[in-house]
Scaffold this motif. Structure first.
Motif, PDB file in Angstrom:
ATOM      1  N   ALA A  17      23.550  84.654 114.297  1.00  0.00           N
ATOM      2  CA  ALA A  17      23.051  83.346 113.890  1.00  0.00           C
ATOM      3  C   ALA A  17      22.241  82.678 114.725  1.00  0.00           C
ATOM      4  O   ALA A  17      21.081  82.114 114.500  1.00  0.00           O
ATOM      5  CB  ALA A  17      24.370  82.637 113.479  1.00  0.00           C
ATOM      6  N   GLY A  20      18.670  84.080 114.559  1.00  0.00           N
ATOM      7  CA  GLY A  20      18.016  83.453 113.499  1.00  0.00           C
ATOM      8  C   GLY A  20      17.381  82.043 113.803  1.00  0.00           C
ATOM      9  O   GLY A  20      16.484  81.648 113.317  1.00  0.00           O
ATOM     10  N   SER A  21      18.393  81.230 114.552  1.00  0.00           N
ATOM     11  CA  SER A  21      17.911  79.913 114.898  1.00  0.00           C
ATOM     12  C   SER A  21      16.803  79.903 115.533  1.00  0.00           C
ATOM     13  O   SER A  21      16.081  79.086 115.651  1.00  0.00           O
ATOM     14  CB  SER A  21      18.998  79.199 115.653  1.00  0.00           C
ATOM     15  OG  SER A  21      20.044  78.923 114.610  1.00  0.00           O
ATOM     16  N   ARG A  24      13.712  80.694 113.770  1.00  0.00           N
ATOM     17  CA  ARG A  24      13.262  79.573 112.950  1.00  0.00           C
ATOM     18  C   ARG A  24      12.551  78.503 113.844  1.00  0.00           C
ATOM     19  O   ARG A  24      11.543  78.132 113.364  1.00  0.00           O
ATOM     20  CB  ARG A  24      14.422  78.994 112.360  1.00  0.00           C
ATOM     21  CG  ARG A  24      14.573  79.777 110.944  1.00  0.00           C
ATOM     22  CD  ARG A  24      15.873  79.363 110.205  1.00  0.00           C
ATOM     23  NE  ARG A  24      17.269  79.121 110.985  1.00  0.00           N
ATOM     24  CZ  ARG A  24      17.969  80.348 110.736  1.00  0.00           C
ATOM     25  NH1 ARG A  24      17.759  81.238 110.174  1.00  0.00           N
ATOM     26  NH2 ARG A  24      19.089  79.942 111.116  1.00  0.00           N
ATOM     27  N   ASP A  30      11.483  79.607 107.704  1.00  0.00           N
ATOM     28  CA  ASP A  30      11.822  80.546 106.866  1.00  0.00           C
ATOM     29  C   ASP A  30      12.116  81.946 107.268  1.00  0.00           C
ATOM     30  O   ASP A  30      12.382  82.823 106.549  1.00  0.00           O
ATOM     31  CB  ASP A  30      10.603  80.753 105.750  1.00  0.00           C
ATOM     32  CG  ASP A  30      10.362  79.846 104.748  1.00  0.00           C
ATOM     33  OD1 ASP A  30      11.197  79.089 104.279  1.00  0.00           O
ATOM     34  OD2 ASP A  30       9.205  79.507 104.585  1.00  0.00           O
ATOM     35  N   ASP A  32      14.230  84.693 109.110  1.00  0.00           N
ATOM     36  CA  ASP A  32      15.729  85.046 108.975  1.00  0.00           C
ATOM     37  C   ASP A  32      15.874  86.274 109.470  1.00  0.00           C
ATOM     38  O   ASP A  32      15.202  87.120 109.662  1.00  0.00           O
ATOM     39  CB  ASP A  32      16.065  85.251 107.287  1.00  0.00           C
ATOM     40  CG  ASP A  32      17.485  85.330 106.836  1.00  0.00           C
ATOM     41  OD1 ASP A  32      18.157  84.777 107.736  1.00  0.00           O
ATOM     42  OD2 ASP A  32      17.664  85.743 105.618  1.00  0.00           O
ATOM     43  N   VAL A  33      17.475  86.541 109.513  1.00  0.00           N
ATOM     44  CA  VAL A  33      17.936  87.929 110.213  1.00  0.00           C
ATOM     45  C   VAL A  33      18.935  88.620 109.352  1.00  0.00           C
ATOM     46  O   VAL A  33      19.769  87.812 108.762  1.00  0.00           O
ATOM     47  CB  VAL A  33      18.425  87.537 111.782  1.00  0.00           C
ATOM     48  CG1 VAL A  33      19.014  88.821 112.510  1.00  0.00           C
ATOM     49  CG2 VAL A  33      17.609  86.994 112.677  1.00  0.00           C
ATOM     50  N   ASP A  34      18.666  89.868 109.097  1.00  0.00           N
ATOM     51  CA  ASP A  34      19.724  90.701 108.319  1.00  0.00           C
ATOM     52  C   ASP A  34      20.773  90.924 109.134  1.00  0.00           C
ATOM     53  O   ASP A  34      20.866  91.540 110.404  1.00  0.00           O
ATOM     54  CB  ASP A  34      18.919  92.033 107.946  1.00  0.00           C
ATOM     55  CG  ASP A  34      20.116  92.714 106.963  1.00  0.00           C
ATOM     56  OD1 ASP A  34      21.267  92.455 107.102  1.00  0.00           O
ATOM     57  OD2 ASP A  34      19.499  93.471 106.172  1.00  0.00           O
ATOM     58  N   ALA A  47      14.351  91.932 110.556  1.00  0.00           N
ATOM     59  CA  ALA A  47      14.482  90.329 110.264  1.00  0.00           C
ATOM     60  C   ALA A  47      12.900  90.106 109.844  1.00  0.00           C
ATOM     61  O   ALA A  47      12.108  91.095 109.538  1.00  0.00           O
ATOM     62  CB  ALA A  47      14.427  89.543 111.903  1.00  0.00           C
ATOM     63  N   ARG A  48      12.778  88.709 109.673  1.00  0.00           N
ATOM     64  CA  ARG A  48      11.231  88.064 109.164  1.00  0.00           C
ATOM     65  C   ARG A  48      11.044  86.791 109.784  1.00  0.00           C
ATOM     66  O   ARG A  48      12.028  86.073 110.126  1.00  0.00           O
ATOM     67  CB  ARG A  48      11.400  87.618 107.634  1.00  0.00           C
ATOM     68  CG  ARG A  48      11.488  88.980 106.678  1.00  0.00           C
ATOM     69  CD  ARG A  48      11.230  88.709 105.209  1.00  0.00           C
ATOM     70  NE  ARG A  48      11.483  89.866 104.273  1.00  0.00           N
ATOM     71  CZ  ARG A  48      10.506  90.446 104.027  1.00  0.00           C
ATOM     72  NH1 ARG A  48       9.261  90.325 104.122  1.00  0.00           N
ATOM     73  NH2 ARG A  48      10.796  91.721 103.073  1.00  0.00           N
TER      74      ARG A  48
END
Length: 335
Positions: A17, A20-21, A24, A30, A32-34, A47-48
């Motif tokens: 998490a 991902g933060s 971002r 937008d 995001d991490v799997d 990730a994207r």
């Protein structure tokens, strides 16, 4: 004994998490991490970025300067037109991510879309890639930007460790139902290695430059522009003969083949390599069998013992490949 680069820590869900933060914050809302890792044994995540770019996030080396030197090498390879993976532009290397036990460090790489390497059909492709990696890396041996790249260290004799390896190999031989003579041969080699192969290969003044020590089928993706080596994290400045021996021995490890390359298949890989690599020196040709024995004993022993679990031994292809490694004798692969 070989080892993978140590991550700062295993990313728990909170760490994912936090990653991902960070993505971002740096690349857009937008990102995001799997949360599911791509590999059971390594905290690597798809990730994207904020613009939708697909990436793969890996643990960084604990050594920040070493990671930056590894990045400089990767970028030099890409600039030379060689199929290698360098971190994405625009993000720090390494990327700091808050974790439960302090800051964790990651590296963000582009996702490479393509097909896997198939062996033995792609042995020429693998040999060509290894040769091009060596040709592009040889001039970088003294590059100041790579001064902090890890340096290969020859092992020191440890009688207790040798005894443990001898016992472990004997256990593998018994598990496979092979003759006791196989275990005896490995025991003789493990115990005699320190006074035979090691000094011969160590003291031969073999050419050394940045090498991957991990060029094998599972680490290469064949994209639209050709093969790409997607895992340089084991890279260090080491004798390139050891890198060639590594690929000879382990090109198919974890990739499906049920045996090592035979003499004909090896010739395909070898000839593709020699066609583009820096010419081998007389010392390298003279020490080839010693290099093979060194890598088989130092890395192969680990793969046959600690590096393979019960589920992997239950796989017929993996079992066949490792059995062939155990039975390999000098002379199969002429240089």
């Amino acid at each position: 004994m070989p080892s993978d680069p140590a991550p700062s820590s295993d990313p728990a869900p909170s760490s994912v998490a936090a990653l991902g933060s960070v993505l971002r914050e740096r690349t857009g809302p937008d990102a995001d991490v799997d949360p599911a890792p791509l590999h059971d044994s390594s905290p690597v995540h798809a990730a994207r970025l904020g613009d939708g770019t697909r990436v793969v996030v890996k643990p960084a080396l604990d050594d920040g300067p070493g990671q930056r030197a590894l990045t400089a090498w990767a970028r030099a390879l890409v600039a030379a037109g060689v199929g290698a993976l360098a971190p994405v532009d625009g993000l720090p290397v390494p990327l700091a991510v808050p974790g439960p036990d302090g800051v964790e460090h990651r590296v963000v790489y582009p996702f490479v879309d393509g097909r896997p390497v198939h062996l033995p059909a792609d042995l020429a492709l693998l040999g060509d890639l290894l040769g091009r990696l060596h040709a592009a890396s040889a001039p970088l041996a003294d590059d100041p930007a790579l001064a902090d790249l890890p340096r290969f260290a020859w092992p020191e004799h440890d009688a207790a460790s040798v005894a443990e390896d001898v016992d472990a190999i004997a256990g593998v031989v018994a598990r496979l139902g092979l003759p006791d003579e196989v275990a005896a041969r490995w025991a003789d080699e493990l115990e005699g290695f320190w006074d035979a192969q090691l000094p011969r290969v160590r003291d031969a003044a073999l050419p050394a430059w940045p090498v991957a020590l991990d060029v094998r089928a599972v680490n290469v993706v064949v994209g639209d522009d050709g093969p790409v080596m997607v895992d340089l994290e084991n890279g260090e400045v080491a004798p390139r003969l050891l890198d060639l021996a590594y690929t000879a021995l382990f090109a198919g490890h974890e990739a499906g083949p049920a045996a090592l390359p035979d003499a004909r298949e090896w010739a395909v890989l070898r000839d593709a390599y020699l066609a583009v690599a820096p010419p081998l020196t007389p010392a390298e040709r003279a020490r080839w069998e010693d290099a093979l024995v060194y890598m088989r004993l130092e890395w192969g022993t680990w793969m046959l013992t600690e590096g393979t679990d019960d589920a992997e031994w239950a796989d017929p292809a993996r079992r066949g490949y490792l059995t062939d490694l155990l039975l390999l004798e000098p002379g199969r692969w002429a240089l």
